[in-house]
Design a protein around this motif. Structure first.
Motif, PDB file in Angstrom:
ATOM      1  N   PHE A 317     -10.882  12.431  -0.498  1.00  0.00           N
ATOM      2  CA  PHE A 317     -10.527  11.271  -0.921  1.00  0.00           C
ATOM      3  C   PHE A 317      -8.460  11.338  -0.658  1.00  0.00           C
ATOM      4  CE2 PHE A 317     -13.538  10.494  -3.944  1.00  0.00           C
ATOM      5  CZ  PHE A 317     -13.691   9.118  -4.179  1.00  0.00           C
ATOM      6  N   ASN A 318      -8.094  12.364  -0.880  1.00  0.00           N
ATOM      7  CA  ASN A 318      -6.695  12.434  -0.315  1.00  0.00           C
ATOM      8  C   ASN A 318      -6.445  11.763   1.234  1.00  0.00           C
ATOM      9  OD1 ASN A 318      -6.007  13.495  -3.184  1.00  0.00           O
ATOM     10  ND2 ASN A 318      -6.622  15.681  -2.328  1.00  0.00           N
ATOM     11  N   LYS A 319      -7.126  11.933   1.312  1.00  0.00           N
ATOM     12  CA  LYS A 319      -7.266  12.236   3.551  1.00  0.00           C
ATOM     13  C   LYS A 319      -7.005  10.134   3.593  1.00  0.00           C
ATOM     14  CE  LYS A 319      -9.020  13.032   8.051  1.00  0.00           C
ATOM     15  NZ  LYS A 319      -9.940  13.258   8.970  1.00  0.00           N
ATOM     16  N   ARG A 320      -8.242  10.140   3.126  1.00  0.00           N
ATOM     17  CA  ARG A 320      -8.472   8.689   3.205  1.00  0.00           C
ATOM     18  C   ARG A 320      -7.047   8.059   2.609  1.00  0.00           C
ATOM     19  NH1 ARG A 320     -14.274   7.846   0.786  1.00  0.00           N
ATOM     20  NH2 ARG A 320     -13.783   5.719   0.956  1.00  0.00           N
ATOM     21  N   THR A 328      -6.772  -0.871  -2.881  1.00  0.00           N
ATOM     22  CA  THR A 328      -7.312  -0.647  -3.996  1.00  0.00           C
ATOM     23  C   THR A 328      -8.354  -0.234  -4.832  1.00  0.00           C
ATOM     24  OG1 THR A 328      -6.746  -2.948  -4.454  1.00  0.00           O
ATOM     25  CG2 THR A 328      -5.024  -2.746  -3.943  1.00  0.00           C
ATOM     26  N   GLU A 329      -8.878  -0.633  -4.132  1.00  0.00           N
ATOM     27  CA  GLU A 329     -10.367  -0.193  -4.203  1.00  0.00           C
ATOM     28  C   GLU A 329     -11.221   1.121  -4.603  1.00  0.00           C
ATOM     29  OE1 GLU A 329     -12.523  -1.950  -6.042  1.00  0.00           O
ATOM     30  OE2 GLU A 329     -11.334  -4.327  -5.716  1.00  0.00           O
ATOM     31  N   LEU A 330     -10.542   2.010  -3.361  1.00  0.00           N
ATOM     32  CA  LEU A 330     -10.419   3.320  -3.003  1.00  0.00           C
ATOM     33  C   LEU A 330      -9.353   3.717  -4.271  1.00  0.00           C
ATOM     34  CD1 LEU A 330     -11.731   5.096  -1.395  1.00  0.00           C
ATOM     35  CD2 LEU A 330      -9.192   5.628  -0.193  1.00  0.00           C
ATOM     36  N   ARG A 378       1.047   6.699  -8.954  1.00  0.00           N
ATOM     37  CA  ARG A 378       0.911   6.779  -6.857  1.00  0.00           C
ATOM     38  C   ARG A 378       0.304   5.368  -6.436  1.00  0.00           C
ATOM     39  NH1 ARG A 378      -1.903  11.433  -5.116  1.00  0.00           N
ATOM     40  NH2 ARG A 378      -1.773  10.860  -3.159  1.00  0.00           N
ATOM     41  N   ALA A 379      -0.511   5.633  -7.034  1.00  0.00           N
ATOM     42  CA  ALA A 379      -0.722   4.143  -7.056  1.00  0.00           C
ATOM     43  C   ALA A 379      -0.627   2.780  -7.334  1.00  0.00           C
ATOM     44  CB  ALA A 379      -2.374   3.525  -7.425  1.00  0.00           C
ATOM     45  N   VAL A 380       0.565   2.318  -8.142  1.00  0.00           N
ATOM     46  CA  VAL A 380       0.555   1.681  -8.390  1.00  0.00           C
ATOM     47  C   VAL A 380       2.298   1.462  -7.347  1.00  0.00           C
ATOM     48  CG1 VAL A 380       2.461   0.501 -10.303  1.00  0.00           C
ATOM     49  CG2 VAL A 380       0.050   1.349 -10.600  1.00  0.00           C
ATOM     50  N   ALA A 381       3.138   2.423  -7.682  1.00  0.00           N
ATOM     51  CA  ALA A 381       3.344   2.442  -6.759  1.00  0.00           C
ATOM     52  C   ALA A 381       3.677   2.634  -4.712  1.00  0.00           C
ATOM     53  CB  ALA A 381       4.477   3.611  -6.453  1.00  0.00           C
ATOM     54  N   SER A 382       2.353   2.684  -4.425  1.00  0.00           N
ATOM     55  CA  SER A 382       2.012   1.863  -3.722  1.00  0.00           C
ATOM     56  C   SER A 382       1.997   0.677  -3.453  1.00  0.00           C
ATOM     57  CB  SER A 382       0.911   3.028  -3.021  1.00  0.00           C
ATOM     58  OG  SER A 382       1.156   3.999  -2.344  1.00  0.00           O
ATOM     59  N   ASN A 383       0.841   0.668  -4.445  1.00  0.00           N
ATOM     60  CA  ASN A 383       0.562  -1.305  -4.389  1.00  0.00           C
ATOM     61  C   ASN A 383       1.272  -1.954  -5.398  1.00  0.00           C
ATOM     62  OD1 ASN A 383      -1.959  -1.227  -1.820  1.00  0.00           O
ATOM     63  ND2 ASN A 383      -2.199   0.176  -3.292  1.00  0.00           N
ATOM     64  N   PRO A 384       2.375  -2.167  -5.721  1.00  0.00           N
ATOM     65  CA  PRO A 384       3.357  -2.332  -7.038  1.00  0.00           C
ATOM     66  C   PRO A 384       2.877  -4.314  -7.518  1.00  0.00           C
ATOM     67  CG  PRO A 384       4.323  -2.875  -4.331  1.00  0.00           C
ATOM     68  CD  PRO A 384       3.659  -2.731  -4.920  1.00  0.00           C
ATOM     69  N   CYS A 386      -0.582  -4.900  -7.096  1.00  0.00           N
ATOM     70  CA  CYS A 386      -2.118  -5.061  -7.413  1.00  0.00           C
ATOM     71  C   CYS A 386      -2.327  -5.631  -8.917  1.00  0.00           C
ATOM     72  CB  CYS A 386      -2.469  -4.438  -6.394  1.00  0.00           C
ATOM     73  SG  CYS A 386      -4.135  -4.189  -7.095  1.00  0.00           S
ATOM     74  N   ILE A 387      -2.189  -6.007  -9.567  1.00  0.00           N
ATOM     75  CA  ILE A 387      -2.630  -5.952 -10.747  1.00  0.00           C
ATOM     76  C   ILE A 387      -4.562  -5.296 -11.812  1.00  0.00           C
ATOM     77  CG2 ILE A 387      -3.301  -7.679 -12.978  1.00  0.00           C
ATOM     78  CD1 ILE A 387      -2.120 -10.483 -10.966  1.00  0.00           C
ATOM     79  N   SER A 388      -5.065  -5.264 -10.504  1.00  0.00           N
ATOM     80  CA  SER A 388      -6.524  -5.183 -11.042  1.00  0.00           C
ATOM     81  C   SER A 388      -5.595  -2.942 -11.022  1.00  0.00           C
ATOM     82  CB  SER A 388      -7.313  -4.410 -10.055  1.00  0.00           C
ATOM     83  OG  SER A 388      -6.971  -4.273  -8.696  1.00  0.00           O
ATOM     84  N   LEU A 389      -4.872  -2.527 -10.503  1.00  0.00           N
ATOM     85  CA  LEU A 389      -3.800  -1.364 -10.343  1.00  0.00           C
ATOM     86  C   LEU A 389      -3.113  -0.992 -11.639  1.00  0.00           C
ATOM     87  CD1 LEU A 389      -3.460  -0.035  -7.029  1.00  0.00           C
ATOM     88  CD2 LEU A 389      -5.103   0.605  -8.261  1.00  0.00           C
ATOM     89  N   GLN A 390      -2.808  -2.143 -11.946  1.00  0.00           N
ATOM     90  CA  GLN A 390      -1.798  -2.272 -12.964  1.00  0.00           C
ATOM     91  C   GLN A 390      -2.547  -2.569 -14.288  1.00  0.00           C
ATOM     92  OE1 GLN A 390       1.537  -1.909 -13.228  1.00  0.00           O
ATOM     93  NE2 GLN A 390       2.454  -3.053 -11.368  1.00  0.00           N
ATOM     94  N   LEU A 391      -3.486  -3.092 -14.538  1.00  0.00           N
ATOM     95  CA  LEU A 391      -5.010  -3.219 -15.669  1.00  0.00           C
ATOM     96  C   LEU A 391      -5.407  -1.547 -15.447  1.00  0.00           C
ATOM     97  CD1 LEU A 391      -6.125  -6.452 -15.593  1.00  0.00           C
ATOM     98  CD2 LEU A 391      -5.168  -5.697 -16.924  1.00  0.00           C
ATOM     99  N   GLU A 392      -5.524  -1.052 -14.949  1.00  0.00           N
ATOM    100  CA  GLU A 392      -6.808   0.815 -15.105  1.00  0.00           C
ATOM    101  C   GLU A 392      -5.734   1.326 -15.493  1.00  0.00           C
ATOM    102  OE1 GLU A 392      -9.582   2.680 -14.498  1.00  0.00           O
ATOM    103  OE2 GLU A 392      -9.367   0.897 -13.546  1.00  0.00           O
ATOM    104  N   ARG A 393      -3.679   1.518 -15.129  1.00  0.00           N
ATOM    105  CA  ARG A 393      -2.768   2.095 -15.341  1.00  0.00           C
ATOM    106  C   ARG A 393      -3.059   1.627 -17.428  1.00  0.00           C
ATOM    107  NH1 ARG A 393       1.865   1.377 -16.084  1.00  0.00           N
ATOM    108  NH2 ARG A 393       3.526   3.323 -16.476  1.00  0.00           N
ATOM    109  N   LEU A 394      -2.879   0.724 -17.379  1.00  0.00           N
ATOM    110  CA  LEU A 394      -2.869   0.524 -18.729  1.00  0.00           C
ATOM    111  C   LEU A 394      -4.228   1.092 -19.544  1.00  0.00           C
ATOM    112  CD1 LEU A 394      -0.921  -3.070 -18.786  1.00  0.00           C
ATOM    113  CD2 LEU A 394       0.353  -0.332 -19.643  1.00  0.00           C
ATOM    114  N   LYS A 395      -5.015   0.731 -18.798  1.00  0.00           N
ATOM    115  CA  LYS A 395      -6.018   1.336 -20.060  1.00  0.00           C
ATOM    116  C   LYS A 395      -5.952   3.097 -20.209  1.00  0.00           C
ATOM    117  CE  LYS A 395     -11.153   1.168 -19.587  1.00  0.00           C
ATOM    118  NZ  LYS A 395     -12.717   1.272 -18.226  1.00  0.00           N
TER     119      LYS A 395
END
Length: 1177
Positions: A317-320, A328-330, A378-384, A386-395
Motif C-alpha cells: 500500500f505504501n509503495k503504491r 483516491t480509491e486507493l 495525508r490523502a486530503v493533502a495530496s488530493n484537496p 476530492c470530496i469523497s476523501l473529505q467525507l471519509e475524513r469527517l466520518k
C-alpha cells in the motif's frame, strides 16, 4: 608590496607567487598562508638534511637534557608541586622506554625524522625564562623580575571555541527537573538519564543493599534471564560437520547416527540440567514451565505468517500510494484496510486480556481511529479537491472530535464546495442524525440553505462554482427528503405547506416570471402566499397565475360563502377516562395527528384572524418554506414531484425511491403483505411500500385511525388532482387516473382485512362510484389499464360475474390485435391468474385442459378472437396458440435489440406477453416448459443489458434509461416466475431445489425486491434446517448496503423462534411456562439487529430500531430495550414514532419522553398539562 616573510600556501612555488603577487587580485588572498614563516621552514629543512644520521644519539641527549632541566626546576617549586612533577616524570620515562623499544625492534637502517621532532628539539633549546613562562606558579614563589609573573598557556581549551569565552565560570550550568522530555509519548517513548538524581538515589540504595553497583552476570536476576532466553545461533552448522564445542569425537552407530546427536535429541545440557540426564518434560518442570502444546505452537506459527502477510500488504500500500498519490480509491481502500489490520493486531491482545481490563479495547479502537485520521489527512493533502476523501475524513472525526468542532468542519467543507449535491446530502444527514446538535428548526434551516445555494449555482448567480450535471434531480431529491423529515418529526402542517407551495410554484407560475432567477420568482411568490388567497387543494383555489393576472386588472373582492359546508361533528377525544394516563395521551396524540395535518388558516368569511388559532404550531409562515422553493424545467421531474405529493397523501404510485429509502421505512406493512395465501399469483399487484402517509403517526403495532385521509383529506386530494391534471400531457394524466383507481383497490382490500361486512359494503360502493367516474372521462374510456383495474376491483369485492363482463368488454376494445398489444396481454394475464386462484379455492386443478377458463382466455388471446365465444377448445387450437406465442416472443426479443441500437428511452413492455406464454405452457404442458419461457426471456434481456453496460462510457441519458427499463422488466419476470413456482409447489408435488435456485439467483441480482423475499421466507420456514437460509442471507447482506435483506433475515429468525417456542409450550400439556428456556435463537436475532444497525443505512432506519425495541420487550429484557431506545436516539432523533413506542413500552417515563420531544422541537400536539385538564373534565 609582497612581504617575503610570508610563505605561499605551496612552498615549492614560492618564487612564482612572489613574481605574480603584485598583479594578483584580492580574490586569491585565500591562497596565502600568512601564519606560516618562510625562514622557519627553510631552517627546519636544512637541519633535517644535516641530521639524517645519528638521530638516536641526538634523541638520547635531548632526553637527558630534559631530565636535567626538570630536576633543576624541582628545586624552585614548592613541595606540592614537586609531587605532581615527579609523577609526570615517571610517566614520561615509561613512555620513553616504550617508544625506544619499539624503535629498536623496528630496525635502525633508516628511520623517518619528522619536522615536528625538530621543532620540539628547538623548543628545548629555549632559555630558562621561556620554560618558566609556560608554567603556572604561585606569585610568592617567584624570585626573578616582574615580567616572569606572566605565562603563556599553550594547551588548547575546547570550551573556548564552544562558548566563546576564556573563563570557565562563564560556562552555563543547569539542573534537570524530572526524567522526561516534553513532546514525547510516555506510553511509547522513554528517555533514561544516567545522572538523574532519583536514579542516583536508587543506585545508592541498591549499593547499600547488594554491596555493589550494577548487577553482574552471576547475579540471580541475570541468571534467570539467561536461563529463560533461548540461545541464538549466529552461524548455521552443517549437518555433517563435527561441533567444535563437543568434548569428544562421537562414534556412529549402525544407522549412521552419532551418539552425541542421539543424546542431544534426548536432552539438552543447560545450567539447570548440567549433565543432560533430564528428559524435556523434567527439564521444563525444573524451570517452572509446562509442556508446550502443539496447538499453541501451530497458532503461533499461523500468527507469525499472518503478521508477515499484513506487513507485506502494508508495504505494498505504501509503495503504491507513493507512486500514485492521486489515486483516491486507493487511499480509501487503505483507510478501510486499517480495520482489518487492527482486528489482527489487537484481536489476539484482547483475547489474552482479563475481564478487568475493559479499557483496552477502547484504547486500541481509538488508536486505530487516530491512525486512520492521519492517513486521511495525508490523502486530503495530496488530493484537496476530492470530496469523497473529505467525507471519509469527517466520518472518522465524528468519533474523535467534539460536536462543535465537527459542525464547524462540516460548514467549512460545504462552504468550499457549494455546488456538490452529494456533499450537501451527507451534511444534511449529519445535521439530522447528530443528537447533541439536533433540533427541528436547525435542520429545517439547513435544508433551506442547501436548496437556495444550489438554486443560485443552477441559475449562474454564484459565478465561483459551475453547476454540475443532474443538479435539478438532486435538488428534487433533497426537497422530498425535507418534506418526509418534517412529516416524521410530526410537523405535518409544514410538510403539507411545502408541497402546496412547490406545486403552485411549478405548475401555476405566471408566464411573465419564467425568465427571472429563482430568487426573484420567490419574492413575487411571497406576495401571493401572504395574500390570504386559497391555495392548491383548498376550496375555491384558482392558482397563483390567475391571482396575479387578476391583480394586474385591479383585483377581486372576496366572495361570501353562500353555502356553508357541513362541518364534521367533533367527537370527544377522551373516550374512557379510566384508562392509564399514557394510553390516553397516545390515543389523543394519534387522533390529532390524523385530523390536523392541514395547516390552519383563518376563514375571512367567518371573521377569523390569526389570533383565533388554538394551536399556534398549526400556522405555517412563509419564512418556514421560502428558502426551499426550487425551479424544475424538465416535465419528467415535474411529474415526479406531483407523484411524490400524491404518495405523501397516501396514493399508491410507481416511483423510484432514492438511495436513502431506508430512512422512510416505518411500519410493518412491508413485512406482512403476503400473509394472505388466497392470492398466491396476484399479490404483487398490491404491494405496500412500508412508508407512512401523512396523518398516520402511530406506534409500530398500532393501526391508523380509519382508512385513507378521511372526508376532509379526500376532498383535498380531489381538488389537487382536478386543478393539476388539465395542465399535464396526456400520458401523464393517465398516470394520475391510474393511481386514483389503485388507491380505491387498496381501500377495498383494507376493508376486507377488517372482517366487517358493513364496512366492506359501504367502501365498495364509494370505490365503484369513483372508478366509474374516472372511466367516463374521455381520455380513460379506451384505456385498457383503467378497465383492468376496475375489473380487479370488482373481483376483490366478490362480484366475479361483473368482473368477467368488464374483462370481456375491455378485451373487445383492442379488437384482433392479440399478442401485439402489451396492454391487452397485461389484462389477459391478470384475468387468467384470477381464474386460476378461483379454481384453487374451489378444489384444485381441472383435469380437462380444454375446459379450463384460464386456458380458454389465453388461447383466444393468441388467436386474436373474442373471449366471449362459446366454441369448445380443440387440441389443434391449443397447438396453434403455442406456435403463435413462440413466434411473438421471438419477435419481441428481436425488437428489443433494434430498440437498443436506436438508443430509445424505452421499448414496449413485454412482461405481459411472456407471462401469458409461461402461464399457457404451465396449464397445458407443465411447470418445466413455463420455467424455460421465463429463463429464455430473462437471459436475452440480461445479455442485452450487459452488452449495453459494457459499452456505456459517456453515452446519452437515453441509453441509461433503457438499461434501467431492462432491469425493471427482468425483475418483474422474476417475480412472476417465483409466484408461479410457489403456487405449483402448493398445489402439487414439486422439488424445492428448482424454486430455491431460482429465488437465490434472483435475490442476488435484486436484493431489495420485497416480493421475492416474501416468497423466499415462506418457502424456507417450512423446514427446520435453517443453515442454508442463514448462509444465503449472510452472503447477500455482505454484498449490499441496503437494509431490506437484514430486515427479512430478522423476520425469518423471529418466525422460527415463534415456532420453537410454540413447540416448547406444547410439551407442557397446557400448563403455562413462566419463562421459555433459551434456545440460541434470541442471541442470533440480537446479533442480526446489532449488525444491521451498525451499517450506514441501517443506523438511520426507523423500522429497524423500533422492531429491535419490541423484540427485546417480548423477550423480557426491559432494561436492554430502554438502552436500545437511547441508542436509537443517537441515530434517528427526528422520528416521533420512536418516542411514541417508548411511551407505550416504558409508560412510567412519560414525562421524560415528552420533555425530550419538547427540547428537540418535535411536534407535540397534547402537552401533559392539557392532558390533566382533559382527564379532570
Amino acid at each position: 608590496m609582497f612581504d617575503s616573510s610570508i610563505m605561499a600556501l605551496f612552498p615549492a612555488f614560492a618564487e612564482e607567487v612572489s613574481i605574480k603577487a603584485e598583479d594578483s587580485p584580492k580574490e586569491f588572498d585565500w591562497l596565502k598562508n600568512k601564519s606560516f614563516q618562510t625562514q622557519d621552514a627553510l631552517s627546519l629543512h636544512c637541519r633535517f638534511l644535516e641530521k639524517t644520521v645519528g638521530t638516536q644519539d641526538a634523541t638520547e641527549s635531548r632526553d637527558a637534557s630534559s631530565v636535567e632541566e626538570l630536576d633543576g626546576d624541582e628545586s624552585k617549586v614548592p613541595h606540592k608541586k614537586k609531587r605532581k612533577k615527579s609523577e609526570k616524570k615517571k610517566k614520561k620515562r615509561k613512555k620513553h622506554k616504550k617508544q625506544r623499544g619499539h624503535s629498536d625492534s623496528s630496525g635502525t637502517d633508516s628511520e623517518t625524522i619528522f619536522p615536528s621532532d625538530l621543532k620540539k628539539e628547538q623548543d628545548t633549546d629555549r632559555p630558562e625564562s621561556d620554560t618558566f613562562a609556560s608554567k603556572f606558579l604561585w606569585l610568592d614563589d617567584l624570585t626573578s623580575a616582574q615580567k616572569e609573573a606572566f605565562c603563556v598557556d599553550q594547551k588548547p581549551d575546547p570550551a573556548n571555541w564552544t562558548y566563546k569565552s576564556l573563563y570557565r565560570g562563564d560556562v552555563a550550568r543547569y539542573r534537570r527537573k524530572g526524567g522526561s522530555i516534553l513532546g514525547i509519548n510516555p506510553h511509547r517513548q522513554v528517555v533514561v538519564w544516567d545522572d538523574f538524581e532519583s536514579n542516583k538515589k536508587q543506585k545508592a540504595k541498591d549499593k547499600k543493599k547488594h554491596g555493589c553497583g550494577d548487577e553482574r552476570y552471576y547475579s540471580t536476576a541475570n541468571r534467570q534471564l539467561l536461563i529463560s532466553e533461548a540461545p541464538v545461533l549466529i552461524l548455521p552448522m552443517p549437518g555433517n560437520c563435527i561441533s567444535m564445542g563437543a568434548p569428544f569425537l562421537a562414534l556412529c552407530d549402525d544407522k549412521g547416527n552419532t551418539t552425541h546427536n542421539l543424546r542431544s535429541d534426548r536432552s539438552q545440557s543447560t545450567s539447570l540440567n548440567p549433565l543432560g540426564v533430564y528428559d524435556p518434560s523434567t527439564a521444563l518442570w525444573v524451570q517452572g514451565k509446562g509442556k508446550p502444546d502443539e496447538a499453541d505452537q501451530k497458532q503461533d506459527t499461523q500468527a507469525a505468517e499472518s503478521s508477515s502477510f499484513f506487513t507485506k500488504k502494508t508495504e505494498d500500500f505504501n509503495k503504491r500510494l507513493r507512486e500514485q498519490p492521486e489515486d483516491t480509491e486507493l487511499w480509501i481502500e487503505f483507510i478501510h484496510y486499517q480495520d482489518e489490520l487492527a482486528t489482527t493486531v489487537f484481536g489476539g491482545e484482547q483475547e489474552t486480556q482479563s475481564s478487568d481490563h475493559t479499557e483496552c479495547p477502547k484504547l486500541s479502537y481509538r488508536a486505530v481511529l487516530e491512525k486512520k485520521l492521519s492517513i486521511a489527512d495525508r490523502a486530503v493533502a495530496s488530493n484537496p479537491s476530492c470530496i469523497s476523501l473529505q467525507l471519509e475524513r469527517l466520518k472518522i472525526c465524528q468519533e474523535l472530535w467534539e460536536s462543535s468542532v465537527l459542525a464547524k468542519e462540516w460548514k467549512k467543507l460545504v462552504f468550499l464546495h457549494p455546488n456538490s449535491a452529494p456533499l450537501w446530502k451527507e451534511y444534511l444527514l449529519f445535521m439530522q442524525s447528530y443528537f447533541s446538535n439536533f433540533s427541528v428548526s436547525k435542520v429545517n434551516s439547513a435544508y433551506g440553505k442547501c436548496l437556495s445555494t444550489l438554486c443560485a449555482v443552477r441559475d449562474g448567480s454564484m459565478v465561483s462554482h459551475p453547476a454540475l450535471p443532474g443538479v435539478e434531480e438532486d435538488m428534487l431529491d433533497i426537497f422530498i427528503q425535507q418534506c418526509n423529515f418534517l412529516r416524521q418529526a410530526g410537523h405535518s402542517e409544514k410538510a403539507t405547506s411545502l408541497f402546496q407551495a412547490m406545486i403552485e410554484f411549478t405548475f401555476l407560475k405566471p408566464e411573465s416570471l419564467q425568465k427571472l432567477s429563482t430568487k426573484q420568482q420567490v419574492e413575487f411568490f411571497e406576495t401571493f402566499w401572504d395574500s390570504g388567497e386559497a391555495r392548491v387543494g383548498e376550496p375555491g383555489s384558482k392558482g397563483w397565475k390567475t391571482w396575479m393576472l387578476q391583480q394586474e386588472r385591479g383585483g377581486w373582492l372576496q366572495p361570501s360563502a353562500d353555502e356553508e359546508e357541513d362541518e364534521e361533528e367533533e367527537e370527544e377525544e377522551v373516550k374512557d377516562r379510566n384508562q392509564p394516563r399514557w394510553k390516553v395521551w397516545l390515543d389523543v396524540e394519534s387522533s390529532r395527528e390524523a385530523a390536523h395535518w392541514l395547516p390552519w388558516r383563518p376563514d375571512k368569511s367567518k371573521g377569523q384572524s390569526e389570533d383565533d388559532c388554538e394551536d399556534p404550531d398549526r400556522q405555517v409562515l412563509f419564512d418556514d418554506i421560502g428558502q426551499s422553493m426550487i425551479c424544475l424545467s424538465s416535465p419528467e421531474l415535474q411529474l415526479r414531484l406531483l407523484l411524490h405529493f400524491l404518495s405523501f397523501l397516501g396514493l399508491p404510485v410507481n416511483i423510484t425511491t432514492s438511495s436513502q429509502s431506508g430512512m422512510l421505512l416505518e411500519n410493518l406493512s412491508l413485512l406482512t403483505q403476503n400473509d394472505n395465501f388466497a392470492r398466491p399469483l396476484t399479490f404483487p399487484e398490491l404491494l405496500h411500500t412500508g412508508m407512512n402517509s401523512v396523518g398516520q403517526m402511530t406506534t409500530l403495532q398500532g393501526t391508523p385511525k380509519g382508512i385513507g385521509l378521511g372526508k376532509q383529506g379526500g376532498k383535498f386530494l380531489n381538488n389537487v388532482i382536478a386543478m393539476i391534471q388539465p395542465l399535464l400531457p396526456t400520458h401523464h394524466r393517465a398516470i394520475l387516473s391510474l393511481s386514483q383507481i389503485q388507491n380505491e383497490k387498496l381501500k377495498v382490500l383494507q376493508s376486507a382485512c377488517s372482517s366487517k361486512k358493513k364496512g366492506i359494503h359501504s367502501q365498495g360502493k364509494k370505490s365503484k362510484r369513483i372508478a366509474k367516474r374516472l372511466l367516463k372521462e374521455p381520455e380513460n374510456r379506451s384505456s385498457l389499464e383503467m378497465w383492468r383495474e376496475y375489473a380487479h376491483l370488482e373481483w376483490l369485492l366478490g362480484n366475479l360475474d361483473e368482473a368477467r363482463k368488464v374483462f370481456v368488454t375491455a378485451a373487445a376494445l383492442e379488437g384482433s390485435s392479440g399478442l401485439t398489444s402489451p396492454s391487452l396481454c397485461n389484462l389477459t394475464l391478470l384475468w387468467a391468474q384470477l381464474e386460476i386462484e378461483n379454481t384453487l379455492d374451489i378444489g384444485g386443478r381441472q383435469k380437462d385442459v380444454t375446459a379450463s377458463p384460464a386456458v380458454c382466455i389465453l388461447t383466444r388471446l393468441a388467436e386474436g378472437t373474442s373471449v366471449s365465444s362459446s366454441e369448445q377448445l380443440s387440441p389443434v387450437s391449443i397447438l396453434k396458440a403455442r406456435k403463435s406465442y413462440d413466434q411473438a416472443l421471438n419477435c419481441t426479443l428481436s425488437t428489443l435489440d433494434q430498440v437498443s441500437l436506436k438508443q430509445d428511452n424505452k421499448g414496449q413492455s413485454c412482461r405481459g406477453q411472456v407471462g401469458c406464454y409461461a402461464l399457457f405452457q404451465y396449464l397445458t404442458v407443465g411447470i418445466k416448459p413455463a420455467s424455460d419461457v421465463y429463463a429464455l426471456a430473462r437471459n436475452r434481456m440480461e445479455e442485452l443489458k450487459q452488452r449495453l453496460t459494457g459499452g456505456l462510457k459517456n453515452s446519452e441519458a437515453g441509453c441509461k434509461d433503457f438499461i434501467s427499463y431492462l432491469s425493471s422488466e427482468c425483475e418483474g419476470l422474476a417475480i412472476q416466475q417465483a409466484a408461479l413456482l410457489a403456487y405449483h409447489n402448493k398445489v402439487s408435488v414439486f422439488p424445492l431445489a428448482q424454486l430455491r435456485q431460482m429465488l437465490t439467483g434472483a435475490l442476488s441480482t435484486w436484493p431489495c425486491c420485497v416480493a421475492l423475499w416474501s416468497i423466499y421466507i415462506q418457502v424456507e420456514n417450512r423446514y427446520h434446517s435453517a443453515g442454508r437460509a442463514r448462509r444465503f442471507f449472510h452472503s447477500v447482506m455482505r454484498n449490499t448496503t441496503n437494509v431490506v435483506p437484514s430486515i427479512f433475515a430478522i423476520v425469518a429468525e423471529q418466525q422460527r423462534k415463534q415456532t420453537v417456542d410454540a413447540a416448547q409450550r406444547s410439551c407442557c400439556h397446557g400448563t403455562a411456562l413462566p419463562s421459555l428456556p433459551e434456545n440460541g435463537l434470541g442471541h442470533r436475532i440480537r446479533r442480526l439487529f446489532e449488525n444491521a444497525t451498525k451499517t450506514k443505512m441501517g443506523a438511520h432506519c426507523p423500522l429497524l430500531w423500533r422492531m429491535y425495541m419490541y423484540f427485546l420487550i417480548s423477550d423480557g429484557k426491559v432494561d436492554q430495550a430502554k438502552g436500545i431506545f437511547y441508542k436509537a436516539l443517537q441515530n434517528i432523533p427526528w422520528t416521533k414514532g420512536l418516542y411514541m413506542d417508548a411511551v407505550q413500552l416504558f409508560p412510567e417515563h412519560l414525562q421524560e419522553f415528552v420533555d425530550l420531544m419538547t427540547e428537540k422541537e418535535l411536534r407535540l400536539r397534547l402537552p401533559l398539562e392539557e392532558l390533566d385538564i382533559l382527564l379532570e373534565d
